[in-house]
Every structure is written in structure tokens, then in C-alpha cells.
Design an enzyme around this catalytic site. Structure first.
Site, PDB file in Angstrom:
ATOM      1  N   SER A 149      37.251  53.514  43.743  1.00 57.44           N
ATOM      2  CA  SER A 149      37.741  53.819  42.402  1.00 57.44           C
ATOM      3  C   SER A 149      36.602  54.401  41.591  1.00 57.44           C
ATOM      4  O   SER A 149      35.421  54.128  41.857  1.00 57.44           O
ATOM      5  CB  SER A 149      38.267  52.559  41.709  1.00 57.44           C
ATOM      6  N   TYR A 157      38.484  43.580  39.675  1.00 57.79           N
ATOM      7  CA  TYR A 157      38.842  44.884  40.234  1.00 57.79           C
ATOM      8  C   TYR A 157      37.605  45.780  40.353  1.00 57.79           C
ATOM      9  O   TYR A 157      37.375  46.409  41.394  1.00 57.79           O
ATOM     10  CB  TYR A 157      39.898  45.551  39.360  1.00 57.79           C
TER      11      TYR A 157
END
Length: 261
Positions: free
Chosen positions: A141, A154
Site C-alpha cells: 500500500s 493496517y
């Protein structure tokens, strides 16, 4: 037809980026194993591919479970004789700081986002090594490079995926296995659809769009295109790369750190 004759497994293939990658890889000639914990979703994607003249099958897997991942890899080899491409795409996000995140929620997210990549590679790499090479693409990400508000678990998980990608690339380059990652920004996906479906959805969307240099959210197929390049022979001199595809978000110095709840 960049992937003609290739056998590819794509985890998290039942929706979002994984769905787009499955369809695109099949159009480029690959035989695709659509792997997902939601087998009905995987079957829908496999049927969509078949309806377009492609080759695909559905496989139910929980990527956090070693035996299930090992079985997925073994079945692909039993059915097709080889495994050329693995896309470790399955993952999810939760809200919370390290103070507000429950240990059980932290562990569950790490089991999918990090252990899922570890287990997929652990079982695929020996197969690829025996056959003389292969390509692995992991989904990291853009937040592996920057901190964002209220997403501690996350962010940590995607940072781990990026670091693990580089480590594995170095370990297995001599086996002709290329291991790279794509680092998406904010993508129009089921995850964000759920977030934006609430009463403040329109305002949240505007905030997300404004923080992008391109002033829009990315589309799943735009990430799938990056995955395709990394998986194909076009990227033959590329390993250990974490390719950021975020519409210029992390390049901006004035990005707003607080995002959706």
C-alpha cells in the site's frame, strides 16, 4: 497476450482489485485460479472469465491458514503441472490507533495481510524454483511509505509486506523468481464503498478525492495493470520493487493526514 500459457493464482480474487486482476490476467492469456475466502464470489469471477472466453477456476482459501494455502498451491500444480504467477492480494483494513486496537483484531489482521503473503510465498517458491522460475506480486500500500491517521495495524501490515517483498527478492533471485509488490493509493473498492455508504459518505469522498494529486480515486483495473506488468516478462529486470500507484498522493507535501473513520 502477455501471459499466454501461464498459470496464475490470485488471492482475494473475488472482489475489488483482485477481481480486476483475475479478469485482466485471463484476457492476457493466463489460466487463472480465483482464490478467495468467499467461494461464491470466486465462482462468480471465474464464471465471468469463462463467459469472456477465458480459462479460470474458483478455489476457496483462508490465506491465514498454512494447510489451506499449501493445499491451494498443491492443487494448482496437480491440475496444471506448474505455477508461473502468484499474486498475494488478499487483505483488509481496520480503524484504530495502537491504543484503541484490540490485540485480537491486530493479530487477525496481521494473520491475513502479512502471514498470508508469507504462507503464499513459502509454498509457491519451492514449486517455482523446481520449474526454473516464476513471478510473485504482493499487494502492499502507499501507506507503507507514509503514516496515516487511525490505521496503525493496517499501516504496519503493509509496511511489513513491502519489507518482506524486498527480502524475498534478494533471497530467491538466483532461482529466477522475481518478487515485487504494488502499492495502491485510495482505490474505488468494496472497502471504500462500505465506508462511503454512510450519511457522511459524500463529504468523506470529497476529502479523499481532494487529497489526491489527480483529484480522483483510483480504479481497480489501474492497479491490475501494474500487477500485470510486474507479473509479465516485460518486467524481466524488475525484482524487489514496490511500485507505488497512488495518483500522486504520497508525492504531495500538503496531503491531509486524517482520513475516513
Amino acid at each position: 497476450m502477455k501471459l499466454t500459457g501461464k498459470i496464475a493464482i490470485i488471492t482475494g480474487g473475488g472482489s475489488g482489485i483482485g477481481h480486476a486482476a483475475c479478469v485482466l490476467f485471463a484476457r492476457e492469456g493466463a489460466t487463472v485460479i480465483v482464490a478467495d475466502r468467499d467461494v461464491a464470489a470466486a465462482q462468480r469471477v471465474a464464471s465471468e472469465i469463462a463467459g469472456q472466453g477465458g480459462r479460470a477456476s474458483a478455489h476457496q482459501v483462508d490465506v491465514s491458514r498454512d494447510a489451506e494455502v499449501a493445499g491451494m498451491i498443491a492443487k494448482a500444480v496437480a491440475d496444471h503441472g506448474r505455477l508461473d504467477i502468484l499474486v498475494n492480494n488478499a487483505g483488509y483494513g481496520i480503524a484504530g490507533t495502537v491504543v484503541t486496537t484490540a490485540e485480537a483484531d491486530w493479530n487477525a489482521l496481521m494473520a491475513v495481510n502479512v502471514n498470508g503473503v508469507f504462507l503464499g510465498c513459502k509454498h509457491a517458491i519451492p514449486v517455482m524454483a523446481r520449474q526454473g522460475g516464476g513471478a510473485i506480486v504482493n499487494t502492499a500500500s502507499a501507506v507503507a511509505n507514509v503514516g496515516i491517521h487511525d490505521r496503525a495495524a493496517y499501516v504496519a501490515s503493509k509496511g511489513a509486506v513491502a519489507a518482506l517483498t524486498r527480502a524475498m527478492a534478494v533471497d530467491h533471485v538466483d532461482q529466477k523468481i522475481r518478487i515485487n509488490a504494488v502499492a495502491p493509493g485510495t482505490i474505488e473498492s468494496p472497502y471504500f464503498t462500505r465506508i462511503l455508504s454512510g450519511p457522511d459518505g459524500a463529504e468523506l469522498r470529497r476529502g479523499l478525492e481532494e487529497r489526491q494529486a489527480m483529484e480522483r480515486l483510483g480504479q481497480p483495473v489501474e492497479i491490475a495493470q501494474a500487477m500485470l506488468w510486474l507479473a509479465s516478462d516485460d518486467a524481466s529486470f524488475c525484482t524487489g520493487t514496490v511500485m507505488v500507484v497512488d495518483g500522486g498522493w504520497t508525492a504531495r507535501g500538503d496531503r491531509k493526514p486524517k482520513i475516513e473513520r
